[in-house]
Write an enzyme that holds these catalytic residues in place. Structure first.
Site, PDB file in Angstrom:
ATOM      1  N   GLY A  86     -52.607  38.850  10.314  1.00  0.00           N
ATOM      2  CA  GLY A  86     -52.691  38.321   8.956  1.00  0.00           C
ATOM      3  C   GLY A  86     -53.073  36.850   8.960  1.00  0.00           C
ATOM      4  N   LEU A  91     -51.340  34.082   8.228  1.00  0.00           N
ATOM      5  CA  LEU A  91     -50.375  33.234   8.936  1.00  0.00           C
ATOM      6  C   LEU A  91     -50.159  33.725  10.354  1.00  0.00           C
ATOM      7  CD1 LEU A  91     -48.280  31.002   9.154  1.00  0.00           C
ATOM      8  CD2 LEU A  91     -46.627  32.517   8.016  1.00  0.00           C
ATOM      9  N   ASP A 150     -45.024  50.605  13.102  1.00  0.00           N
ATOM     10  CA  ASP A 150     -44.719  50.849  11.695  1.00  0.00           C
ATOM     11  C   ASP A 150     -43.384  50.179  11.416  1.00  0.00           C
ATOM     12  OD1 ASP A 150     -44.111  51.704   9.173  1.00  0.00           O
ATOM     13  OD2 ASP A 150     -44.065  53.854   9.653  1.00  0.00           O
ATOM     14  N   ILE A 151     -43.441  48.984  10.846  1.00  0.00           N
ATOM     15  CA  ILE A 151     -42.209  48.212  10.651  1.00  0.00           C
ATOM     16  C   ILE A 151     -41.278  48.827   9.622  1.00  0.00           C
ATOM     17  CG2 ILE A 151     -43.165  46.000  11.418  1.00  0.00           C
ATOM     18  CD1 ILE A 151     -43.555  45.263   8.463  1.00  0.00           C
ATOM     19  N   ALA A 210     -45.601  40.781   5.337  1.00  0.00           N
ATOM     20  CA  ALA A 210     -45.031  40.740   3.983  1.00  0.00           C
ATOM     21  C   ALA A 210     -45.935  41.491   3.024  1.00  0.00           C
ATOM     22  CB  ALA A 210     -44.866  39.295   3.513  1.00  0.00           C
ATOM     23  N   TYR A 211     -45.360  41.885   1.889  1.00  0.00           N
ATOM     24  CA  TYR A 211     -46.159  42.435   0.791  1.00  0.00           C
ATOM     25  C   TYR A 211     -46.152  41.388  -0.317  1.00  0.00           C
ATOM     26  CZ  TYR A 211     -48.245  45.520  -2.587  1.00  0.00           C
ATOM     27  OH  TYR A 211     -49.116  46.069  -3.494  1.00  0.00           O
ATOM     28  N   ASP A 221     -41.403  30.423  -2.551  1.00  0.00           N
ATOM     29  CA  ASP A 221     -40.921  29.603  -3.665  1.00  0.00           C
ATOM     30  C   ASP A 221     -40.592  30.450  -4.883  1.00  0.00           C
ATOM     31  OD1 ASP A 221     -43.706  30.162  -3.833  1.00  0.00           O
ATOM     32  OD2 ASP A 221     -43.987  28.550  -5.290  1.00  0.00           O
ATOM     33  N   TYR A 277     -41.576  40.571  -7.482  1.00  0.00           N
ATOM     34  CA  TYR A 277     -41.922  40.113  -6.138  1.00  0.00           C
ATOM     35  C   TYR A 277     -40.881  39.123  -5.635  1.00  0.00           C
ATOM     36  CZ  TYR A 277     -44.069  37.135  -2.614  1.00  0.00           C
ATOM     37  OH  TYR A 277     -44.300  36.392  -1.484  1.00  0.00           O
ATOM     38  N   LYS A 313     -38.285  39.169  -2.208  1.00  0.00           N
ATOM     39  CA  LYS A 313     -38.171  38.120  -1.200  1.00  0.00           C
ATOM     40  C   LYS A 313     -36.733  37.606  -1.102  1.00  0.00           C
ATOM     41  CE  LYS A 313     -41.074  36.799   0.973  1.00  0.00           C
ATOM     42  NZ  LYS A 313     -41.605  37.301   2.276  1.00  0.00           N
TER      43      LYS A 313
END
Length: 287
Positions: A10, A12, A37-38, A61-62, A106, A129, A133
């Protein structure tokens, strides 16, 4: 030391892989979707038990914010990836003694504080979302009481080189540059104050934090300075030397399913300050 990077292809993850691979002290194992497959808890536990890395960095992440509001199935997937998977990783790291590094957002904050948010400020997401997180953060905090060693890094508005993963999203700056090739007048929202973060800087800061001797906890890492989308677009075209007219508009000009915090600027009180986002943007643009 062996270090496992998840989401390694990805935006990052690719920078993290680059930074840690450049240091001979680390033996980097870089896994992406084709490697694990996490969302499979048993598989995650087995593979981390077998590998037994000293450090696990979760850059997976999604982050399709609006889709989380529009589709319950997508919201369920986001919860799975952004919170349940974090719990799997926390459990695996606790069992093997690995340090867990995880990135949050954030958007765990409501956006009501005009001065921005410190690491220990009260959370209160205003979109789904952000909820996912925050749930991920809570999974780590629960395990920390059992002895999990961790660094929970909140960051925001990433930009930088695009990762190899075909699902890697273009940044705001990339999209603005693409739009400017088609039209010379752009309307950009002059709201939603936040911080921009250059992925090479975030990757380097992650390594520095890990090696700093600081204790487990929540850290805010973003490039210095805050801006609205409009202010960032104006700076982008000035740095790029492009003649593009940018008009400020209210957020309701482009209605979106998910609410955004009015001000979610991250205030860093615990770690070294980064360079300004404008300086980082100059580097990204080769200026």
């Amino acid at each position: 030391m062996e270090i496992l990077i998840l989401g390694a292809h990805g935006n990052l993850g690719s920078q993290l892989t680059k930074v840690f691979s450049a240091d001979s002290e680390y033996d980097v194992v870089a896994w992406d979707r084709e490697d694990i497959d996490i969302t499979d808890n048993d598989l995650v536990l087995k593979k981390i038990r077998d590998l037994r890395p000293g450090i696990v960095i979760n850059a997976a992440a999604y982050n399709a914010v609006d889709k989380c509001e529009e589709d319950e199935g997508i919201f369920a997937l986001a919860k799975k990836i952004n919170s349940e998977v974090v719990g799997y990783l926390a459990e695996a790291c606790l069992e093997t003694g690995a340090i867990l590094i995880h990135y949050s957002s954030d958007y765990v904050f409501s956006g009501e504080k005009k001065e921005g948010y410190k690491e220990d400020d009260e959370t209160g997401p205003i979109n789904k979302y952000g909820e996912t997180k925050l749930l991920g953060e809570e999974e780590i905090i629960k395990k920390s009481g059992q002895g999990l060693k961790y660094f929970l890094i909140r960051t925001s508005k990433l930009f930088g080189p695009k990762g190899e993963n075909k699902l890697a999203k273009p940044s705001f700056f990339d999209m603005m540059l693409e739009l400017a090739q088609k039209q010379k007048t752009l309307e950009v929202v002059d709201e939603e104050i936040s911080c921009f973060t250059y992925t090479p800087d975030l990757a380097a800061a992650t390594k520095k934090l890990l090696e700093s001797g600081r204790g487990s906890g929540i850290y805010h890492i973003a490039n210095v300075g805050r801006a609205t989308w409009y202010e960032a677009a104006v700076a982008l075209f000035k740095i790029a030397g492009m003649k593009v007219e940018v008009k400020p508009v209210a957020a309701d000009k482009f209605p979106r399913p998910a609410k955004r915090p009015a001000c979610s600027a991250l205030v860093n009180t615990k770690f070294d300050m980064q360079r300004t986002w404008e300086e980082a943007l100059k580097e990204y643009l080769g200026k």
